[in-house]
Motif scaffolding. Structure first.
Motif, PDB file in Angstrom:
ATOM      1  N   LEU A 241      28.803  66.813  50.456  1.00 17.16           N
ATOM      2  CA  LEU A 241      30.162  67.221  50.074  1.00 17.16           C
ATOM      3  C   LEU A 241      30.424  68.612  50.633  1.00 17.16           C
ATOM      4  O   LEU A 241      29.633  69.531  50.414  1.00 17.16           O
ATOM      5  N   ILE A 242      31.489  68.750  51.375  1.00 16.08           N
ATOM      6  CA  ILE A 242      31.805  70.068  51.951  1.00 16.08           C
ATOM      7  C   ILE A 242      33.283  70.387  51.744  1.00 16.08           C
ATOM      8  O   ILE A 242      34.139  69.516  51.916  1.00 16.08           O
ATOM      9  N   CYS A 293      34.658  65.352  53.217  1.00 15.92           N
ATOM     10  CA  CYS A 293      35.146  66.696  53.548  1.00 15.92           C
ATOM     11  C   CYS A 293      36.508  66.945  52.877  1.00 15.92           C
ATOM     12  O   CYS A 293      37.389  66.082  52.922  1.00 15.92           O
ATOM     13  N   GLN A 294      36.649  68.129  52.289  1.00 17.39           N
ATOM     14  CA  GLN A 294      37.918  68.460  51.614  1.00 17.39           C
ATOM     15  C   GLN A 294      39.016  68.792  52.616  1.00 17.39           C
ATOM     16  O   GLN A 294      40.186  68.617  52.343  1.00 17.39           O
ATOM     17  N   LYS A 331      25.722  68.876  45.660  1.00 19.18           N
ATOM     18  CA  LYS A 331      26.318  70.213  45.548  1.00 19.18           C
ATOM     19  C   LYS A 331      27.500  70.286  46.508  1.00 19.18           C
ATOM     20  O   LYS A 331      27.453  69.706  47.586  1.00 19.18           O
ATOM     21  N   VAL A 332      28.529  71.021  46.107  1.00 16.77           N
ATOM     22  CA  VAL A 332      29.680  71.194  46.995  1.00 16.77           C
ATOM     23  C   VAL A 332      29.402  72.427  47.863  1.00 16.77           C
ATOM     24  O   VAL A 332      29.285  73.539  47.351  1.00 16.77           O
ATOM     25  N   LEU A 333      29.275  72.206  49.177  1.00 20.83           N
ATOM     26  CA  LEU A 333      28.932  73.302  50.094  1.00 20.83           C
ATOM     27  C   LEU A 333      30.183  73.908  50.729  1.00 20.83           C
ATOM     28  O   LEU A 333      31.144  73.205  51.022  1.00 20.83           O
ATOM     29  N   ARG A 337      25.585  76.310  57.201  1.00 16.47           N
ATOM     30  CA  ARG A 337      24.451  77.073  57.740  1.00 16.47           C
ATOM     31  C   ARG A 337      23.121  76.645  57.148  1.00 16.47           C
ATOM     32  O   ARG A 337      22.142  76.480  57.836  1.00 16.47           O
ATOM     33  N   ASP A 338      23.100  76.499  55.815  1.00 18.66           N
ATOM     34  CA  ASP A 338      21.811  76.221  55.177  1.00 18.66           C
ATOM     35  C   ASP A 338      21.858  74.920  54.378  1.00 18.66           C
ATOM     36  O   ASP A 338      21.540  74.882  53.203  1.00 18.66           O
TER      37      ASP A 338
END
Length: 552
Positions: A241-242, A293-294, A331-333, A337-338
């Motif tokens: 989730l981004i 993706c949001q 988790k919502v990123l 990068r990581d």
């Protein structure tokens, strides 16, 4: 206008209209009664529906009190206060909006009779407040405890809330769906059950039958897969989730890049491609095979994701991303990068399905879904909307019952019990307040009376029979609108949460007291619309805006 030494002194602007004393009270009470009367015929399982048509010709068909009142175009300030009662009831408990409005109208109607006997509004207000507090005590004594594991009782609560809202065809199935949905998102905190109904998503799709309504143990997105080459079905999904865009970021400052030869242009394009390829590689290396993706996903990023066999969905609402996080454990990123494997969520299946005319993405089979989706089906848009309103009410009442652990019998049983006990208690007060308490007690009878009227029964006979049953000690006796007889509502499974009734009585009392205390209505001409003198309702504002109130 006042005068000083014979000279007129203008206090209010010329043209200001003012209604004072008994006239102001009478007009305010009349406005409140008109609103209560408008929704009264919708109360109960046999209540009728209203067709609401707006200026564009859009139609809403419902018997949900708050929906009717929200859609009505109301001018009068006292009428607006009554509508606020319905909105508060909806926000707090989600059901009992019609009950609250009908009670408020009846409290004011009985208060008007006392005002005509020259009893001061302050005494009526004081009596009403005392009666409301006593009613809460009586209702708490009447309450039936309900366990969070008693699915049968919870189902009955849901069925009571949905009865009369177009859901009768599949009432049993829809009630079961509502209970399962609430129990899925319920969490125990310090020994108490907490339910956040926000995590129950309701998706509506016309077509099919009401029986096809289903509960999905996960989240359904009203979106389709972004690229035709992507897989349409992913088993054992690892979900990323981004909430930022999968695109090459633009510089924060204004910058110009001068390109003087084709080779530089080629390098520039290649660099952009490399950045997007790196993004996709990070996603794939972390083990993700589904990306939600949001924001947007660059066309080239879509191509690389499709090549890697990753299913992607873009421009998903923030609320849906939060539900997905709750359902899948992802988790919502904000940054790629990581990205680590432990940031990913899991689901048994992610697939694109065609429902009706449109495609939707189903994320199902989450191990311990703390967010679920109810997909509502129905023949027409109006049917689907009304079923959705019924299910929302059912979800909210099951939520109240789980959190409070207390329910009441329905069918007008608690109202009659409160009415009788208040009448017994009133003489102990002494003073004029007892008259207000008796008026309050009499007003409580409006609920069983209306249930009987709406079912085509004789309200007087029903009230007499109900009072007789309660005086004999049957505190759960209510009116069964199906048979027309007075029966034990607890045995019949007609139950509703304690909070629905207490909130309705408290809100109705508060607004009635507030309206009774108004003895002066001042309106400037610029603020008021042209009066409808033909209706003889001067000072009430133009209530023609209520669709002529033709429904009454």
């Amino acid at each position: 206008m006042a005068t000083l030494q014979g000279q007129p002194v203008l206090i209010l602007r010329e043209g200001t209209e003012r209604t004072r004393g008994k006239d102001a009270q009478t007009l305010n009470i009349m406005a409140a009664k008109v609103i209560a009367e408008a929704v009264r015929s919708t109360l109960g399982p046999r209540g009728m529906d209203k067709m609401l048509v707006d200026s564009l010709g859009d139609v809403v068909i419902t018997n949900d009190g708050v929906t009717i009142l929200k859609e009505m175009d109301v001018e009068h300030p006292a009428a607006k206060m009554i509508i606020e009662v319905a909105k508060t009831q909806e926000d707090e408990v989600g059901d009992g909006t019609t009950t609250a409005v009908v009670l408020a109208g009846e409290f004011l109607k009985k208060a008007e009779e006392l005002l005509e006997q020259d009893i001061h509004s302050a005494i009526i207000s004081s009596g009403y407040r005392l009666a409301s507090e006593k009613a809460m005590e009586i209702l708490n004594e009447l309450a039936i405890p309900v366990s969070k594991d008693d699915d049968e009782m919870l189902k009955k609560i849901a069925m009571t809330a949905m009865t009369g809202k177009g859901a009768e065809v599949a009432l049993d199935k829809l009630a079961e769906i509502a209970v399962r949905a609430v129990k899925s998102v319920a969490e125990e905190v310090n020994g108490e059950v907490e339910v956040d109904a926000e995590y129950i998503k309701i998706e509506k799709r016309q077509g099919g039958s009401i029986d096809e309504t289903e509960l999905i143990d996960g989240v359904v997105l009203d979106k389709e897969v972004v690229h035709p080459s992507m897989p349409k079905k992913v088993k054992d999904a690892k979900i990323l989730l981004i909430n930022s865009a999968l695109e090459v970021k633009e510089t924060e400052t204004d910058a110009k890049i001068r390109i003087t030869d084709p080779e530089m242009l080629q390098k520039f394009i290649e660099q952009e491609e490399k950045m997007l390829k790196d993004m996709v590689d990070k996603i794939v290396n972390a083990g993700a095979n589904v990306v939600i993706c949001q924001k947007g996903i660059d066309d080239l990023a879509q191509y690389y994701l499709a090549k890697a066999g990753v299913l992607a969905v873009r421009r998903v609402k923030k609320s849906d991303i939060e539900k997905l996080s709750k359902a899948t454990g992802a988790k919502v990123l904000t940054e790629l990068r990581d990205v680590k494997p432990e940031d990913l969520g899991a689901a048994e299946l992610v697939e694109e399905r065609k429902i009706g005319d449109e495609k939707m993405v189903f994320i199902t089979g989450c191990k311990n879904p703390k967010a679920v989706t109810i997909l509502i089906r129905g023949g027409t848009e109006h049917v689907v909307e009304e079923i959705a309103r019924g299910i929302e009410d059912a979800i909210r009442v099951v939520e109240c019952a789980l959190e409070d652990g207390k329910v009441l019998a329905g069918g007008g049983a608690p109202e009659i019990d409160v009415s009788l006990k208040l009448k017994e208690w009133a003489p102990t007060l002494g003073g004029r307040e007892q008259l207000a308490v008796e008026a309050f007690a009499k007003a409580m009878e409006i609920i069983p009376k209306t249930l009987a009227e709406n079912a085509g029964l004789d309200p007087i006979d029903v009230l007499v029979e109900l009072k007789s049953a309660h005086e004999k000690g049957n505190k759960y006796a209510g009116v069964n609108v199906e048979t027309g007889k007075v029966e034990d509502m607890k045995e019949n499974g007609v139950v509703e949460p304690l909070r629905v009734k207490t909130q309705a009585i408290a809100s109705a009392t508060e607004v009635a007291v507030m309206i009774l205390r108004i003895d002066d209505v001042i309106a400037a001409k610029e603020l008021s619309k042209e009066k409808d003198k033909g209706e003889g309702m001067e000072g009430m504002g133009d209530m023609g805006g209520m669709g002529g109130m033709g429904m009454m």
